[in-house]
Design a protein around this motif. Structure first.
Motif, PDB file in Angstrom:
ATOM      1  N   ASN A   1     118.194  74.768   2.690  1.00  0.00           N
ATOM      2  CA  ASN A   1     117.647  73.830   3.680  1.00  0.00           C
ATOM      3  C   ASN A   1     116.117  73.819   3.603  1.00  0.00           C
ATOM      4  O   ASN A   1     115.429  74.372   4.470  1.00  0.00           O
ATOM      5  N   PRO A   2     115.574  73.175   2.555  1.00  0.00           N
ATOM      6  CA  PRO A   2     114.121  73.229   2.364  1.00  0.00           C
ATOM      7  C   PRO A   2     113.342  72.625   3.532  1.00  0.00           C
ATOM      8  O   PRO A   2     113.688  71.562   4.039  1.00  0.00           O
ATOM      9  N   LYS A   3     112.290  73.332   3.924  1.00  0.00           N
ATOM     10  CA  LYS A   3     111.386  72.866   4.985  1.00  0.00           C
ATOM     11  C   LYS A   3     110.150  72.235   4.343  1.00  0.00           C
ATOM     12  O   LYS A   3     109.869  72.460   3.175  1.00  0.00           O
ATOM     13  N   TRP A   4     109.379  71.473   5.114  1.00  0.00           N
ATOM     14  CA  TRP A   4     108.118  70.848   4.647  1.00  0.00           C
ATOM     15  C   TRP A   4     108.319  70.075   3.348  1.00  0.00           C
ATOM     16  O   TRP A   4     107.574  70.245   2.371  1.00  0.00           O
ATOM     17  N   ILE A   5     109.341  69.207   3.329  1.00  0.00           N
ATOM     18  CA  ILE A   5     109.636  68.441   2.112  1.00  0.00           C
ATOM     19  C   ILE A   5     108.481  67.494   1.802  1.00  0.00           C
ATOM     20  O   ILE A   5     107.963  66.817   2.695  1.00  0.00           O
ATOM     21  N   THR A   6     108.078  67.456   0.535  1.00  0.00           N
ATOM     22  CA  THR A   6     107.019  66.522   0.111  1.00  0.00           C
ATOM     23  C   THR A   6     107.523  65.528  -0.928  1.00  0.00           C
ATOM     24  O   THR A   6     106.876  64.508  -1.151  1.00  0.00           O
ATOM     25  N   ALA A   7     108.645  65.827  -1.583  1.00  0.00           N
ATOM     26  CA  ALA A   7     109.132  64.921  -2.628  1.00  0.00           C
ATOM     27  C   ALA A   7     110.642  65.039  -2.779  1.00  0.00           C
ATOM     28  O   ALA A   7     111.207  66.126  -2.630  1.00  0.00           O
ATOM     29  N   ILE A   8     111.275  63.900  -3.068  1.00  0.00           N
ATOM     30  CA  ILE A   8     112.719  63.855  -3.312  1.00  0.00           C
ATOM     31  C   ILE A   8     112.952  63.184  -4.657  1.00  0.00           C
ATOM     32  O   ILE A   8     112.370  62.133  -4.944  1.00  0.00           O
ATOM     33  N   GLU A   9     113.793  63.803  -5.468  1.00  0.00           N
ATOM     34  CA  GLU A   9     114.149  63.232  -6.770  1.00  0.00           C
ATOM     35  C   GLU A   9     115.673  63.148  -6.873  1.00  0.00           C
ATOM     36  O   GLU A   9     116.370  64.091  -6.495  1.00  0.00           O
ATOM     37  N   VAL A  10     116.168  62.036  -7.359  1.00  0.00           N
ATOM     38  CA  VAL A  10     117.603  61.890  -7.626  1.00  0.00           C
ATOM     39  C   VAL A  10     117.771  61.977  -9.137  1.00  0.00           C
ATOM     40  O   VAL A  10     117.101  61.257  -9.883  1.00  0.00           O
ATOM     41  N   THR A  11     118.620  62.890  -9.591  1.00  0.00           N
ATOM     42  CA  THR A  11     118.630  63.192 -11.030  1.00  0.00           C
ATOM     43  C   THR A  11     120.004  63.676 -11.499  1.00  0.00           C
ATOM     44  O   THR A  11     120.809  64.162 -10.698  1.00  0.00           O
ATOM     45  N   ASN A  12     120.223  63.540 -12.803  1.00  0.00           N
ATOM     46  CA  ASN A  12     121.429  64.112 -13.403  1.00  0.00           C
ATOM     47  C   ASN A  12     121.125  65.423 -14.117  1.00  0.00           C
ATOM     48  O   ASN A  12     122.014  66.044 -14.685  1.00  0.00           O
ATOM     49  N   THR A  13     119.878  65.826 -14.096  1.00  0.00           N
ATOM     50  CA  THR A  13     119.477  67.072 -14.759  1.00  0.00           C
ATOM     51  C   THR A  13     119.439  68.196 -13.736  1.00  0.00           C
ATOM     52  O   THR A  13     118.751  68.074 -12.715  1.00  0.00           O
ATOM     53  N   TYR A  14     120.134  69.280 -13.987  1.00  0.00           N
ATOM     54  CA  TYR A  14     120.217  70.395 -13.031  1.00  0.00           C
ATOM     55  C   TYR A  14     118.830  70.872 -12.618  1.00  0.00           C
ATOM     56  O   TYR A  14     118.042  71.308 -13.459  1.00  0.00           O
TER      57      TYR A  14
END
Ligand SMILES: Nc1nc2c(c(=O)[nH]1)N[C@H]1C(S)=C(S)[C@@H](COP(=O)(O)O)O[C@H]1N2
Ligand SMILES: [Mo]
Length: 257
Positions: free
Chosen positions: A228-241
């Motif tokens: 449950n990451p806090k202070w999120i600054t970036a979101i990426e949607v990806t197929n790479t683990y």
């Protein structure tokens, strides 16, 4: 809360050997991977390495946590238990890989949520844009592998709503997060789309306090605390683990509860 852990002082791995069968069982059940170092166990659970009983109880705490895991795994419709609002703990319990006095508050006014990967509209988001999305509240239990838990009340847009809004590829495998304190984290898409997974901006009806992830953090009811990451600054949607902070140190990536 955190017991002293001096990076660079590598505890004697023989202490893990003393608990070989428990360690093997945790590995079999996918809770830890072969490379788990005693240092990471100590850092995350705050146990005192010089006491083999403490190492054992930390391992047992991790072991107990996973007993309900199969029930929630791979069932996107199964809901985690919820609780009455009267049970919300105020203030919540704090945890991070450093002490609460080291928290660097994020400035909400200049904060931007950066988007990348398999997302059609990658324009960064502001706090007021997040607040303008339909909001969901949930009262759920937060479980940390350190062996403690608390009931918390969280509000914010469902991550699903957000991902739909920005035209994310909902068939991609992973949603990955970057945070202001360099705590990379990631979840599987099924969890990202689960109704009890929020981009939380409020706790107990109030704007998140700085130590708990202001202005936005992930709150998912179907994962252990460290997912449950806090202070999120970036979101990426990806197929790479994408991995994550504790995952790189040998803890389970799925970490369901
Ligand atoms: N950015 C960031 N998020 C984090 C952590 C961290 O160190 N940094 N620690 C995780 C762990 S191990 C737990 S148990 C929870 C604690 O969340 P809380 O302080 O809201 O109870 O945050 C998780 N998210
Ligand atoms: Mo945790």
């Amino acid at each position: 809360m955190r017991s002293p852990f001096r990076p660079g002082v590598v505890p004697d791995a023989a202490i893990l050997d003393d608990h070989r069968s428990l360690v093997r069982s945790l590995e079999r059940r996918g809770l830890i991977r072969g490379g788990l170092s005693l240092g990471a166990l100590v850092m995350l659970t705050g146990c005192d390495v010089k006491r083999p009983e403490a190492v054992e109880s930390a391992l047992l705490a991790i072991s107990r946590l996973n007993d309900g895991v199969q029930a929630l795994l791979f069932d996107p419709d199964k809901l985690a238990p919820t609780y009455p609002a009267s049970m919300i703990l105020r203030p919540p319990k704090f945890n991070a890989y450093y002490d609460v006095t080291k928290v660097k508050p994020v400035d909400g006014a200049s904060w931007r949520l950066e988007l990348s990967g398999r997302i059609a509209d990658k324009r960064p988001w502001t706090v007021s844009q997040l607040n303008a999305l339909p909001q969901t509240s949930m009262v759920i239990k937060h479980i940390c592998v350190e062996g403690w838990s608390y009931i918390g009340g969280w509000t914010g847009p469902q991550l699903r709503t957000f991902l739909e809004h920005v035209g994310a590829d909902l068939r991609a495998r992973y949603v990955a997060f970057k945070t202001a304190d360099q705590y990379p984290s990631s979840i599987d898409m099924a969890t990202a789309l689960h109704p009890q997974t929020l981009l939380a901006t409020q706790y107990g009806g109030d704007t998140l306090a700085a130590p708990f992830g202001y202005p936005a953090r992930l709150r998912t009811a179907t994962k252990l605390g460290y997912k449950n990451p806090k202070w999120i600054t970036a979101i990426e949607v990806t197929n790479t683990y994408p991995g994550g902070f504790w995952e790189e140190k040998g803890f389970s990536w799925f970490a369901g509860i």
